[in-house]
Design a protein around this motif. Structure first.
Motif, PDB file in Angstrom:
ATOM      1  N   VAL A 297     -95.753 -84.806  -7.547  1.00 31.20           N
ATOM      2  CA  VAL A 297     -95.000 -84.801  -8.809  1.00 31.20           C
ATOM      3  C   VAL A 297     -95.195 -86.092  -9.595  1.00 31.20           C
ATOM      4  CG1 VAL A 297     -93.296 -83.181  -7.919  1.00 31.20           C
ATOM      5  CG2 VAL A 297     -92.872 -85.631  -7.694  1.00 31.20           C
ATOM      6  N   GLY A 298     -96.191 -86.886  -9.193  1.00 34.66           N
ATOM      7  CA  GLY A 298     -96.532 -88.082  -9.957  1.00 34.66           C
ATOM      8  C   GLY A 298     -95.696 -89.310  -9.672  1.00 34.66           C
ATOM      9  N   ARG A 299     -94.908 -89.283  -8.604  1.00 36.97           N
ATOM     10  CA  ARG A 299     -94.074 -90.448  -8.264  1.00 36.97           C
ATOM     11  C   ARG A 299     -94.840 -91.334  -7.266  1.00 36.97           C
ATOM     12  NH1 ARG A 299     -88.296 -88.024  -6.695  1.00 36.97           N
ATOM     13  NH2 ARG A 299     -88.045 -90.176  -5.985  1.00 36.97           N
ATOM     14  N   TYR A 300     -95.898 -91.952  -7.768  1.00 37.96           N
ATOM     15  CA  TYR A 300     -96.836 -92.647  -6.883  1.00 37.96           C
ATOM     16  C   TYR A 300     -96.257 -93.922  -6.282  1.00 37.96           C
ATOM     17  CZ  TYR A 300     -99.904 -89.361  -9.191  1.00 37.96           C
ATOM     18  OH  TYR A 300    -100.449 -88.215  -9.685  1.00 37.96           O
ATOM     19  N   GLU A 301     -95.482 -94.665  -7.034  1.00 34.73           N
ATOM     20  CA  GLU A 301     -94.864 -95.877  -6.488  1.00 34.73           C
ATOM     21  C   GLU A 301     -93.916 -95.514  -5.346  1.00 34.73           C
ATOM     22  OE1 GLU A 301     -95.576 -98.880  -7.021  1.00 34.73           O
ATOM     23  OE2 GLU A 301     -96.318 -99.174  -9.064  1.00 34.73           O
ATOM     24  N   ASP A 302     -93.112 -94.467  -5.572  1.00 36.87           N
ATOM     25  CA  ASP A 302     -92.201 -94.015  -4.517  1.00 36.87           C
ATOM     26  C   ASP A 302     -92.994 -93.523  -3.306  1.00 36.87           C
ATOM     27  OD1 ASP A 302     -89.965 -94.569  -6.069  1.00 36.87           O
ATOM     28  OD2 ASP A 302     -89.838 -92.529  -6.876  1.00 36.87           O
ATOM     29  N   ALA A 303     -94.086 -92.813  -3.573  1.00 38.71           N
ATOM     30  CA  ALA A 303     -94.918 -92.308  -2.477  1.00 38.71           C
ATOM     31  C   ALA A 303     -95.463 -93.456  -1.638  1.00 38.71           C
ATOM     32  CB  ALA A 303     -96.059 -91.467  -3.035  1.00 38.71           C
ATOM     33  N   LEU A 304     -95.919 -94.512  -2.289  1.00 39.84           N
ATOM     34  CA  LEU A 304     -96.468 -95.652  -1.551  1.00 39.84           C
ATOM     35  C   LEU A 304     -95.424 -96.272  -0.631  1.00 39.84           C
ATOM     36  CD1 LEU A 304     -98.617 -97.366  -4.333  1.00 39.84           C
ATOM     37  CD2 LEU A 304     -99.469 -96.302  -2.230  1.00 39.84           C
ATOM     38  N   ARG A 305     -94.191 -96.359  -1.107  1.00 37.39           N
ATOM     39  CA  ARG A 305     -93.137 -96.923  -0.261  1.00 37.39           C
ATOM     40  C   ARG A 305     -92.887 -96.042   0.964  1.00 37.39           C
ATOM     41  NH1 ARG A 305     -91.201 -98.845  -5.358  1.00 37.39           N
ATOM     42  NH2 ARG A 305     -90.190 -96.867  -5.867  1.00 37.39           N
ATOM     43  N   VAL A 306     -92.959 -94.742   0.765  1.00 41.25           N
ATOM     44  CA  VAL A 306     -92.757 -93.835   1.901  1.00 41.25           C
ATOM     45  C   VAL A 306     -93.943 -93.885   2.845  1.00 41.25           C
ATOM     46  CG1 VAL A 306     -92.471 -91.415   2.567  1.00 41.25           C
ATOM     47  CG2 VAL A 306     -91.209 -92.324   0.611  1.00 41.25           C
ATOM     48  N   TYR A 307     -95.157 -93.923   2.304  1.00 36.56           N
ATOM     49  CA  TYR A 307     -96.344 -93.991   3.159  1.00 36.56           C
ATOM     50  C   TYR A 307     -96.310 -95.207   4.080  1.00 36.56           C
ATOM     51  CZ  TYR A 307     -98.700 -90.455   0.237  1.00 36.56           C
ATOM     52  OH  TYR A 307     -99.064 -89.308  -0.429  1.00 36.56           O
ATOM     53  N   GLU A 308     -95.765 -96.310   3.586  1.00 37.77           N
ATOM     54  CA  GLU A 308     -95.701 -97.519   4.411  1.00 37.77           C
ATOM     55  C   GLU A 308     -94.857 -97.307   5.664  1.00 37.77           C
ATOM     56  OE1 GLU A 308     -94.277-100.607   1.902  1.00 37.77           O
ATOM     57  OE2 GLU A 308     -96.159-100.798   0.777  1.00 37.77           O
ATOM     58  N   ARG A 309     -93.936 -96.370   5.590  1.00 41.25           N
ATOM     59  CA  ARG A 309     -93.078 -96.068   6.741  1.00 41.25           C
ATOM     60  C   ARG A 309     -93.645 -94.950   7.602  1.00 41.25           C
ATOM     61  NH1 ARG A 309     -88.420 -94.075   3.501  1.00 41.25           N
ATOM     62  NH2 ARG A 309     -87.602 -93.458   5.547  1.00 41.25           N
ATOM     63  N   ALA A 310     -94.693 -94.282   7.115  1.00 36.61           N
ATOM     64  CA  ALA A 310     -95.221 -93.111   7.798  1.00 36.61           C
ATOM     65  C   ALA A 310     -96.220 -93.462   8.895  1.00 36.61           C
ATOM     66  CB  ALA A 310     -95.871 -92.166   6.794  1.00 36.61           C
ATOM     67  N   HIS A 311     -96.643 -94.714   8.946  1.00 39.89           N
ATOM     68  CA  HIS A 311     -97.466 -95.191  10.062  1.00 39.89           C
ATOM     69  C   HIS A 311     -97.267 -96.689  10.176  1.00 39.89           C
ATOM     70  CE1 HIS A 311    -101.297 -95.971   7.383  1.00 39.89           C
ATOM     71  NE2 HIS A 311    -100.194 -96.344   6.788  1.00 39.89           N
ATOM     72  N   THR A 312     -97.770 -97.262  11.237  1.00 37.79           N
ATOM     73  CA  THR A 312     -97.559 -98.680  11.501  1.00 37.79           C
ATOM     74  C   THR A 312     -98.899 -99.382  11.700  1.00 37.79           C
ATOM     75  OG1 THR A 312     -97.359 -98.250  13.877  1.00 37.79           O
ATOM     76  CG2 THR A 312     -95.312 -98.259  12.581  1.00 37.79           C
ATOM     77  N   PRO A 313     -98.941-100.706  11.516  1.00 38.96           N
ATOM     78  CA  PRO A 313    -100.214-101.422  11.689  1.00 38.96           C
ATOM     79  C   PRO A 313    -100.836-101.227  13.068  1.00 38.96           C
ATOM     80  CG  PRO A 313     -98.615-102.812  10.568  1.00 38.96           C
ATOM     81  CD  PRO A 313     -97.869-101.588  11.022  1.00 38.96           C
ATOM     82  N   ASP A 314     -99.996-101.063  14.081  1.00 42.38           N
ATOM     83  CA  ASP A 314    -100.540-100.882  15.430  1.00 42.38           C
ATOM     84  C   ASP A 314    -100.948 -99.432  15.693  1.00 42.38           C
ATOM     85  OD1 ASP A 314     -97.737-100.340  15.271  1.00 42.38           O
ATOM     86  OD2 ASP A 314     -97.686-100.176  17.456  1.00 42.38           O
ATOM     87  N   ARG A 315    -100.493 -98.510  14.830  1.00 43.05           N
ATOM     88  CA  ARG A 315    -100.876 -97.100  14.975  1.00 43.05           C
ATOM     89  C   ARG A 315    -101.181 -96.517  13.589  1.00 43.05           C
ATOM     90  NH1 ARG A 315     -97.198 -93.502  18.809  1.00 43.05           N
ATOM     91  NH2 ARG A 315     -99.060 -92.212  18.555  1.00 43.05           N
ATOM     92  N   PRO A 316    -102.244 -97.012  12.960  1.00 43.57           N
ATOM     93  CA  PRO A 316    -102.569 -96.525  11.613  1.00 43.57           C
ATOM     94  C   PRO A 316    -103.098 -95.095  11.641  1.00 43.57           C
ATOM     95  CG  PRO A 316    -104.299 -97.974  12.418  1.00 43.57           C
ATOM     96  CD  PRO A 316    -103.189 -98.030  13.438  1.00 43.57           C
TER      97      PRO A 316
END
Length: 237
Positions: free
Chosen positions: A121-140
């Motif tokens: 729906v074009g909410r890319y900034e919000d999506a990026l914030r959620v993506y950051e929580r969807a994986h971790t640096p140790d398990r990308p």
């Protein structure tokens, strides 16, 4: 609408819809997966886009009453939200997945699907914030890295986007879904030579989808000066 406007409009669709079923199929390899795998396998083996859409509609009819009966069940909410996304019911999918993410804030599969619904729906900034929580640096997760890149491209930040594509390719070398988005990123920056080379590499993969090959045709049309490049095939995978 200009050729580059067509490209801008297509990039998000390729990044999100193009990841949908590949993500579902990967779920069966994930410990503690909440996605019913039999359904995703049936959709993946459908012989045509029409057959896949028909199967998604069957699944939606199955999950809707189950979700209404128990919206707090994480597996049902996830499956229903993913199915709604596959059918293009963006607002409904977003509502289901947003509610599920609130109730399951550490369930990465739900967060990933919610991020993609935000991108839809074009909410890319919000999506990026959620993506950051969807994986971790140790398990990308390369799928999330790829989606992050696509969101950044939509926001006009191609340099950052390609950093995510590069990271994704280190985890999944030669993956056509990543290479396709990278090629479109070059095209958005009007570097059509790199775009064609990258998309040709993606299309050469035996795992390349119809959309990947259609994107190559589109970019070749742009290079040839075609003002109306062919639209990539509709994809539900």
């Amino acid at each position: 609408m200009s050729s580059y406007a067509v490209l801008v409009g297509r990039l998000g669709a390729v990044a999100t819809l193009g990841l949908l079923l590949s993500g579902c199929l990967a779920d069966k390899l994930t410990t503690g997966s909440i996605m019913p795998t039999a359904a995703s396998r049936e959709v993946s083996t459908a012989t045509s886009p029409e057959a896949r859409e028909a199967r998604w509609r069957e699944l939606a009819a199955k999950y809707a009453p189950a979700y209404q009966k128990n919206p707090n069940d994480a597996a049902t909410a996830y499956a229903y939200g993913v199915t709604l996304r596959a059918l293009g019911q963006r607002a409904h999918a977003l509502a289901v997945l947003e509610a599920a993410s609130v109730k399951n804030p550490k369930q990465t599969q739900i967060l990933a699907a919610y991020g993609r619904a935000l991108s839809d729906v074009g909410r890319y900034e919000d999506a990026l914030r959620v993506y950051e929580r969807a994986h971790t640096p140790d398990r990308p997760d390369w799928r999330i890295l790829n989606a992050q890149g696509a969101a950044l491209d939509q926001l006009g930040r191609p340099g950052e986007a390609r950093g995510f594509y590069d990271a994704a390719l280190k985890l999944a070398p030669g993956e056509p879904a990543i290479l396709s988005n990278l090629g479109l990123s070059y095209a958005l920056s009007k570097d059509l030579a790199k775009a064609e080379t990258t998309l040709a590499q993606a299309a050469a993969s035996p795992n390349a989808s119809e959309t990947v090959r259609a994107n190559l045709v589109m970019v070749r049309g742009l290079r040839a000066g075609d003002p109306t490049p062919r639209k990539p095939a509709k994809q539900r995978t």
